[in-house]
Design a protein around this motif. Structure first.
Motif, mmCIF file in Angstrom:
data_model
loop_
_atom_site.group_PDB
_atom_site.id
_atom_site.type_symbol
_atom_site.label_atom_id
_atom_site.label_comp_id
_atom_site.label_asym_id
_atom_site.label_seq_id
_atom_site.Cartn_x
_atom_site.Cartn_y
_atom_site.Cartn_z
ATOM 1 N N GLN A 33 38.503 49.562 46.182
ATOM 2 C CA GLN A 33 38.769 48.192 45.722
ATOM 3 C C GLN A 33 38.133 47.975 44.342
ATOM 4 O OE1 GLN A 33 40.636 46.165 47.522
ATOM 5 N NE2 GLN A 33 40.739 47.356 49.420
ATOM 6 N N GLU A 67 38.995 46.267 41.512
ATOM 7 C CA GLU A 67 38.890 44.930 40.918
ATOM 8 C C GLU A 67 37.867 44.070 41.644
ATOM 9 O OE1 GLU A 67 42.612 43.001 39.844
ATOM 10 O OE2 GLU A 67 43.628 44.916 40.163
ATOM 11 N N LYS A 68 37.788 44.209 42.972
ATOM 12 C CA LYS A 68 36.827 43.416 43.737
ATOM 13 C C LYS A 68 35.390 43.822 43.426
ATOM 14 C CE LYS A 68 39.782 42.251 47.677
ATOM 15 N NZ LYS A 68 39.939 42.337 49.147
ATOM 16 N N GLN A 83 37.909 46.775 35.690
ATOM 17 C CA GLN A 83 39.133 46.252 35.099
ATOM 18 C C GLN A 83 40.353 46.790 35.851
ATOM 19 O OE1 GLN A 83 39.164 47.265 30.967
ATOM 20 N NE2 GLN A 83 37.408 45.977 30.449
ATOM 21 N N PRO A 84 41.381 45.985 35.983
ATOM 22 C CA PRO A 84 42.604 46.456 36.643
ATOM 23 C C PRO A 84 43.332 47.486 35.786
ATOM 24 C CG PRO A 84 42.945 44.261 35.726
ATOM 25 C CD PRO A 84 41.477 44.580 35.560
#
Length: 578
Positions: A185, A187-188, A192-193
């Motif tokens: 995970q 982004e969590k 950065q995406p």
């Protein structure tokens, strides 16, 4: 894992008390006496192995799902004198039923020793050449950037990659961008995406990820930032060894797998060793329960950690290295040498050796160098070690969840094994030296006498040294034309060198430079350990007509026992008295 039991009964050392040394011995680097030729038959070694076995049984009794194999072999014998194995009750249904010396494990980064060896066997590859000579793509694919962002690939040499001092990053395979949701995970966790196009550039081969090709490595590695400028500080790099694997394949026009089979595995009879594919069926290997690593293919990264092997094969491999069967004696000596320091006083690095400098093994506290390489892959943890001073090879292999939860389990097991066997081997070297070398050597015609003894210190102690009626031992200082008149303290000692000519063996005499009282004061005041131990810089200061007065030649018979002794610079030969 904590082991407090003394692995060698103190009674074994009663012949060699730990008190009464006249001054702190500071031997030259290396063996202080010839290593035992048949350690497996010696009482001290047999008793040490019994004690080690008791400890081994106690430790492994806690394991329900982890296998352990330990082997130790002398290069002078055909079978190991330590051969311990544990089979857990819980394992993969396809795994071997009983773990033995021929059971195959994955050995992870121990593979790096094979890759560097394959490199050294290519006489046309030089250690100081830039890797870009063979892999120009690394420079061509370099993204623009500052010195913080871009590796100077022309300054990354073959030798720097082999010894982890190139400054490049550790991995590509473990880049977190390889693992999309739900596996990681990003982004969590504040990262950065990444869009699909960016993710498509990444590769690994681990789990569900896309495997890397040679082209992927040469395209992606130049995108990694440097960690240091080359030759600054060591930083372990898996991908650095991968690059060396690609260099060897390009130079030889053969796969590393094929090359190792031809140049290493077949010559040494290593039938249970292979690269990237199991060399045996599943029921001849140990496979932990719920571990997918056994059949994982490491692809282009195989040269860094993809091998399978067995305890018996690794002992054969180590014996071949120390017996100069894979490289010339000169090339082997170069290979078994440090290349850089670490921030630990107990660790220096080689290529790719993780050299442990042990001062807790020999009874006299001297340094014993252990040329080791550890390996981890999934739940497999191994260590391979050479101890040249005693002519022995150690292999430790473990696998399973319990051993994976322990901190460097393989290193701990090697340490405990050596703490058991080295004092015993040291005792045997003294007993053999007492039988073979101790005694009085005399030439009555020239009124010359040398008496050698074995005491609790290293090497052979010179108790008397008279040539042509002159007391050499008591007046050795005065062979220095700048002598101050102060006599040297302690006793002179003889240590074997590696020079020999047939039955003649060269030895070096070393005098302790300071007595215990002054030496301890000097050590206490110094900013670094072992400050008084400077004999490497004081040897061979006394010579006459191009011969060193510290040079000795001992002539031995077929049984290895001394027949005569010659202090070379004095031009006399003394016969050992019966």
């Amino acid at each position: 894992m904590v082991i407090t039991k003394n692995l060698l009964p103190f009674a074994l050392m009663a012949t060699f008390p730990l008190s009464g040394v006249e001054s702190k011995a500071c031997p030259p680097l290396g063996a202080v006496l010839p290593p035992p030729r048949q350690p497996s038959k010696e009482f001290a070694v047999i008793e040490a192995v019994k004690s080690l076995k008791a400890t081994f049984d106690k430790v492994t009794s806690r394991y329900n799902a982890s296998a352990v194999s330990i082997g130790v072999q002398s290069i002078y014998e055909d079978i190991p004198f330590v051969d311990l194995h544990y089979t857990p009750p819980i394992k993969n249904k396809n795994s071997t039923e009983t773990v033995t010396a021929d059971t195959v494990y994955r050995i992870g980064s121990c593979t790096k020793v094979f890759t560097v060896l394959a490199l050294l066997q290519q006489k046309n590859i030089r250690w100081d050449e830039p890797v870009t000579k063979y892999l120009p793509e690394l420079k061509r694919n370099q993204a623009e950037g500052t010195d913080i962002e871009a590796v100077h690939w022309d300054s990354v040499t073959i030798g720097a990659l082999a010894s982890h001092i190139s400054g490049i990053g550790r991995d590509l395979a473990f880049d977190l961008a390889n693992f999309p949701v739900p596996f990681f995970q990003a982004e969590k966790m504040g990262l950065q995406p990444l869009d699909d196009k960016a993710r498509a550039n990444h590769c690994s081969g681990l789990g569900v990820t896309k495997a890397c090709s040679k082209q992927d490595v040469l395209k992606n590695m130049p995108l990694r930032h440097p960690q240091y400028a080359s030759y600054t500080a060591p930083l372990y790099s898996n991908v650095g060894i991968t690059l060396l694997g690609l260099v060897v394949e390009k130079v030889t026009n053969k796969s590393l797998d094929q090359l190792l089979k031809e140049k290493v595995l077949r010559p040494t009879g290593m039938q249970k060793t292979s690269l990237n594919e199991p060399p045996v069926s599943d029921n001849e290997g140990f496979i932990p329960a719920n571990d997918p690593t056994w059949s994982t293919k490491t692809g282009v990264f195989a040269s860094s950690g993809g091998m399978y092997s067995s305890t018996s094969d690794m002992l054969s491999f180590g014996s071949a290295i120390l017996s100069h069967k894979l490289l010339s004696p000169l090339a082997t000596r170069k290979w078994l040498s440090p290349t850089s320091f670490t921030s630990s006083r107990g660790h220096v690095l080689g290529a790719p050796w993780e050299i442990q400098r042990a001062d807790r093994l020999a009874p006299d506290g001297r340094i014993v160098d252990i040329y080791a390489k550890a390996g981890d892959l999934g739940q497999y943890h191994s260590m391979f070690a050479l101890i040249p001073d005693y002519g022995i090879v150690v292999s430790v292999m473990t696998a399973g969840k319990e051993v994976s939860d322990e901190f460097f389990v393989q290193s701990h097991l090697v340490s405990q094994t050596l703490k058991a066997v080295i004092p015993a081997l040291d005792a045997v070297t003294k007993e053999e030296a007492k039988k073979d070398f101790a005694g009085v050597y005399q030439d009555k015609e020239s009124d010359s006498v040398v008496e050698l003894a074995v005491d609790n210190g290293p090497g052979l102690a010179i108790k008397e040294w008279t040539v042509k009626g002159f007391n050499v031992l008591g007046n050795f200082t005065f062979y220095n034309i700048a002598a101050s008149g102060k006599k040297l303290p302690g006793i002179a000692r003889l240590y074997p060198s590696n020079l020999e000519a047939g039955s003649q063996k060269a030895w070096r005499m070393v005098f302790d430079q300071v007595d215990d009282e002054r030496g301890e004061a000097f050590d206490e005041a110094a900013a670094y350990p072992d400050a008084r131990c400077v004999n490497w810089g004081t040897m061979d200061r006394f010579n006459y007509n191009f011969a060193g007065l510290e040079e000795f030649v001992i002539t031995v018979g077929r049984d290895g026992a001394a027949e005569s002794l010659s202090p070379v610079g004095f031009g006399v030969t003394l016969t050992k008295q019966k």
